[in-house]
Scaffold this active site. Structure first.
Site, PDB file in Angstrom:
ATOM      1  N   SER A 102      47.567  22.431  36.458  1.00  0.00           N
ATOM      2  CA  SER A 102      48.654  21.663  35.860  1.00  0.00           C
ATOM      3  C   SER A 102      48.824  21.975  34.380  1.00  0.00           C
ATOM      4  CB  SER A 102      48.400  20.170  36.099  1.00  0.00           C
ATOM      5  OG  SER A 102      49.509  19.389  35.751  1.00  0.00           O
ATOM      6  N   ASP A 241      55.567  21.500  32.601  1.00  0.00           N
ATOM      7  CA  ASP A 241      54.165  21.873  32.422  1.00  0.00           C
ATOM      8  C   ASP A 241      53.843  23.068  33.304  1.00  0.00           C
ATOM      9  OD1 ASP A 241      54.177  20.569  34.885  1.00  0.00           O
ATOM     10  OD2 ASP A 241      52.197  19.696  34.605  1.00  0.00           O
ATOM     11  N   ASP A 243      52.544  23.682  36.214  1.00  0.00           N
ATOM     12  CA  ASP A 243      52.929  23.761  37.627  1.00  0.00           C
ATOM     13  C   ASP A 243      54.250  23.057  37.900  1.00  0.00           C
ATOM     14  OD1 ASP A 243      51.923  21.169  37.328  1.00  0.00           O
ATOM     15  OD2 ASP A 243      51.130  21.096  39.366  1.00  0.00           O
ATOM     16  N   ASP A 245      55.453  20.046  37.746  1.00  0.00           N
ATOM     17  CA  ASP A 245      55.643  18.759  38.414  1.00  0.00           C
ATOM     18  C   ASP A 245      55.858  17.634  37.413  1.00  0.00           C
ATOM     19  OD1 ASP A 245      53.068  18.493  37.419  1.00  0.00           O
ATOM     20  OD2 ASP A 245      52.174  17.827  39.303  1.00  0.00           O
TER      21      ASP A 245
END
Length: 445
Positions: A102, A241, A243, A245
């Site tokens: 992440s 960010d 990833d 999400d």
């Protein structure tokens, strides 16, 4: 059984060291594959990743684990976490895997798991995987070993899906938008989707090299995009960010718009159009009191959960809500996705901007934040929160804040940190309470 590997968002840690090396990843693949070999159909898993150098190693190790127990593997390459959730469901896969840490820097990595419905696995499923990892695995016979293949159209499928969240009457023509992809998983798909809807896109953080993910860019490092929005005379900035999400927005003046303001915007707009379900919004204990007061003034509830977007989603499903998220920028809009999706949330913000016909600074700041302060204290071992002096400092702080404030003390689920958050109308008091508790933790460790 208490989980040792899994935290609040899958498994996360230093790549190729400690609990997250190739051997562990292979065991996760074997154990998860074994548990999801249900039914007589051909079994398959979708595996995506962000742009970390260690993603190659993790991808190969997971592939070896899944195929060794008889499950076919579909590899997507770099793709946002919500895209993996989407493809898991669309491709009738038994399980989905996202390889990502992440917002962490490149040296870390992680494993997030999705069920066949595209939702993150429950605590019980993760506990079952950990238990299965401790057992000797029965491997597939030679002619039943799984196959692996890459698909080339994963990005196009996802771009098409996120654009479907935008009403047909909305175009982004005339908007100049800075899109910061953190050199991460959305470096191709997010700028493309927004450009295809008509905007002029200024892309940054779109040159991943394996080690620059979240490095001076993205939703957790906003200085660069703030400066770029102002320098380019852009109408708005979108910061994702690693990833993709989560989402943080920057208005045309270079000011940050966090997840609480985004939830207020989307929740209020959907309530006014009759689309909001559940009578409110779901957020975590970290969301600002200002959001709660704003929603209450609209006749809407703020339902709080413990920290972690998975817990927000669990409450949304339980209570029939369709808007939820976290102050940090996870936005969950279940009308469009089964997990947090920064790109979809960004498109909903852009829709609101188009409909209002006003500057972002007027549209996106719906309430005044109650003074809130969050500080982190790093620790190496043990549980500082069980030490008597720390417990007393916390009790004293709660008493000082009284009923008009809030105090949230917790251990991070992804890093060895004690997070100390306080809020209340008296900013000086909030600062003193946080300082006192942090000093007590530091002294104890």
């Amino acid at each position: 059984m208490a989980r040792k590997l899994f935290g609040t968002d899958g498994i996360r840690g230093r790549a190729n060291a400690g609990k997250l090396d190739a051997a562990t990843a292979m065991k996760v693949g074997q154990a998860a594959g074994k548990l999801f070999l249900r039914g007589a159909h051909k079994h398959r898993v979708v595996i995506g990743k962000d742009t970390r150098l260690s993603g190659y190693m993790m991808e190969n190790a997971l592939t070896a684990g899944f195929t060794s127990v008889g499950m076919d593997v579909i590899l997507t390459g770099p793709l946002p976490t919500p895209a993996v959730a989407l493809l898991t469901r669309e491709m009738r896969a038994d399980i989905g895997v996202m390889i990502s840490a992440s917002h962490n820097k490149f040296a870390d990595n992680g494993i997030k798991l999705f069920g066949p419905d595209g939702y993150k696995l429950s605590d019980a499923d993760e506990e079952a995987i950990e238990a299965e990892m401790a057992r000797d695995q029965e491997l597939a016979q030679g002619d039943h070993i799984g196959r692996a293949r890459r698909i080339d159209d994963a990005r196009g499928r996802y771009i098409h899906a996120v654009k479907q969240s935008v009403p047909d009457d909305i175009r982004l023509d005339g908007l100049k938008i800075v899109v910061d992809c953190a050199h991460g998983a959305a470096y191709n798909v997010a700028p493309t989707a927004i450009w295809e809807l008509g905007a002029e896109v200024i892309a940054m953080g779109v040159s991943p090299n394996g080690t620059n993910i979240n490095d001076g860019v993205g939703s957790t490092d906003l200085a660069a995009i703030k400066a770029r929005v102002v320098a380019e005379g852009a109408h708005i900035g979108i910061a994702l960010d690693g990833d993709a999400d989560r989402l943080i927005v920057i208005d045309e003046k270079g000011r940050e718009v966090d997840g609480d303001q985004i939830m207020a915007l989307i929740g209020t707009a959907m309530a006014q159009s009759g689309q909001l379900r559940g009578g409110g919004v779901v957020a975590t204990v970290m969301s600002n009191l200002g959001l709660e007061r704003h929603l209450a003034a609209q006749g809407l509830d703020l339902v709080r959960t413990k920290v972690g977007d998975r817990y927000v989603l669990e409450e949304m499903r339980r209570g029939g809500y369709n808007v939820g998220g976290e102050q940090s920028g996870h936005m969950i809009l279940t009308d469009h996705a089964t997990t947090g999706d920064g790109t979809i949330a960004a498109l909903q913000v852009l829709c609101a901007l188009v409909r209002a016909g006003k500057p972002a600074s007027e549209v996106l700041h719906l309430f005044d934040r109650v003074p809130q302060l969050l500080r982190n204290v790093r620790y190496e071992a043990g549980d500082p929160l069980e030490i008597a002096s720390v417990r007393q400092a916390i009790a004293d702080g709660a008493a000082d804040l009284g009923s008009g404030g809030r105090l949230v003390i917790r251990k991070s689920g992804t890093e060895p940190l004690i997070r100390v958050m306080a809020e209340g109308d008296d900013e000086a008091l909030v600062t003193r309470v946080v300082d006192d508790i942090c000093r007590a933790v530091e002294a104890a460790i």
